[in-house]
Design a protein around this motif. Structure first.
Motif, mmCIF file in Angstrom:
data_model
loop_
_atom_site.group_PDB
_atom_site.id
_atom_site.type_symbol
_atom_site.label_atom_id
_atom_site.label_comp_id
_atom_site.label_asym_id
_atom_site.label_seq_id
_atom_site.Cartn_x
_atom_site.Cartn_y
_atom_site.Cartn_z
ATOM 1 N N MET A 41 -26.775 5.043 -1.545
ATOM 2 C CA MET A 41 -26.439 3.838 -0.797
ATOM 3 C C MET A 41 -25.035 3.965 -0.223
ATOM 4 O O MET A 41 -24.131 4.459 -0.881
ATOM 5 N N SER A 42 -24.876 3.454 0.989
ATOM 6 C CA SER A 42 -23.561 3.450 1.628
ATOM 7 C C SER A 42 -22.761 2.254 1.122
ATOM 8 O O SER A 42 -23.273 1.399 0.402
ATOM 9 N N GLU A 43 -21.512 2.205 1.527
ATOM 10 C CA GLU A 43 -20.704 1.015 1.290
ATOM 11 C C GLU A 43 -21.370 -0.154 1.996
ATOM 12 O O GLU A 43 -22.058 0.029 3.002
ATOM 13 N N ALA A 44 -21.162 -1.344 1.488
ATOM 14 C CA ALA A 44 -21.752 -2.536 2.109
ATOM 15 C C ALA A 44 -20.948 -2.949 3.332
ATOM 16 O O ALA A 44 -19.723 -2.852 3.348
ATOM 17 N N LEU A 45 -21.658 -3.391 4.344
ATOM 18 C CA LEU A 45 -21.067 -3.981 5.533
ATOM 19 C C LEU A 45 -21.528 -5.428 5.553
ATOM 20 O O LEU A 45 -22.727 -5.692 5.584
ATOM 21 N N GLU A 46 -20.591 -6.365 5.477
ATOM 22 C CA GLU A 46 -20.978 -7.777 5.529
ATOM 23 C C GLU A 46 -21.309 -8.136 6.961
ATOM 24 O O GLU A 46 -20.475 -8.014 7.848
ATOM 25 N N VAL A 51 -23.739 -11.602 3.688
ATOM 26 C CA VAL A 51 -24.973 -10.838 3.516
ATOM 27 C C VAL A 51 -24.651 -9.360 3.764
ATOM 28 O O VAL A 51 -24.168 -9.002 4.831
ATOM 29 N N PRO A 52 -24.920 -8.497 2.766
ATOM 30 C CA PRO A 52 -24.581 -7.091 2.932
ATOM 31 C C PRO A 52 -25.653 -6.298 3.667
ATOM 32 O O PRO A 52 -26.845 -6.547 3.514
ATOM 33 N N ALA A 53 -25.205 -5.352 4.456
ATOM 34 C CA ALA A 53 -26.081 -4.359 5.084
ATOM 35 C C ALA A 53 -25.651 -3.003 4.530
ATOM 36 O O ALA A 53 -24.457 -2.737 4.372
#
Length: 106
Positions: A41-46, A51-53
């Motif tokens: 999994m990559s770092e989360a992008l809000e 809400v994370p992507a």
């Protein structure tokens, strides 16, 4: 399976996961046992309201079979093409809104 056999098998899977780990993976493998340790999994992008992507991919530790990377947004999963289309749709709607605020001189 004995505890030592489980531990050795788990360790081998963790080492294999690190070797095949995509450059974008931000997971510290070895912290979990089981399927969760085989998921990259990559770092989360809000994206909105917290809400994370994330970019995700799993590799079967026994066969080495990989699923294609996919994008999760909240609890929804999207293929890379679907995520790209969603992104382009968001950009398009933002441009429509911007055009209504800043009409071009003509």
């Amino acid at each position: 399976m004995s505890d030592s056999e489980f531990s050795a098998r788990s360790h081998n899977r963790t080492v294999a996961s690190r070797i095949n780990c995509p450059l974008w993976c931000a997971i510290q493998h070895g912290a979990n046992h089981g399927e969760e340790d085989w998921v990259h999994m990559s770092e989360a992008l809000e994206v909105a309201d917290g809400v994370p992507a994330r970019l995700c991919m799993s590799v079967d530790p026994d066969t080495g079979a990989e699923d294609r990377p996919y994008v999760t947004i909240g609890s929804s999963e999207y293929t890379l093409d679907e995520a790209e289309e969603l992104g382009m749709s968001l950009v398009a709607i933002a441009r429509v809104g911007a055009a209504s605020i800043h009409p071009s001189a003509g």
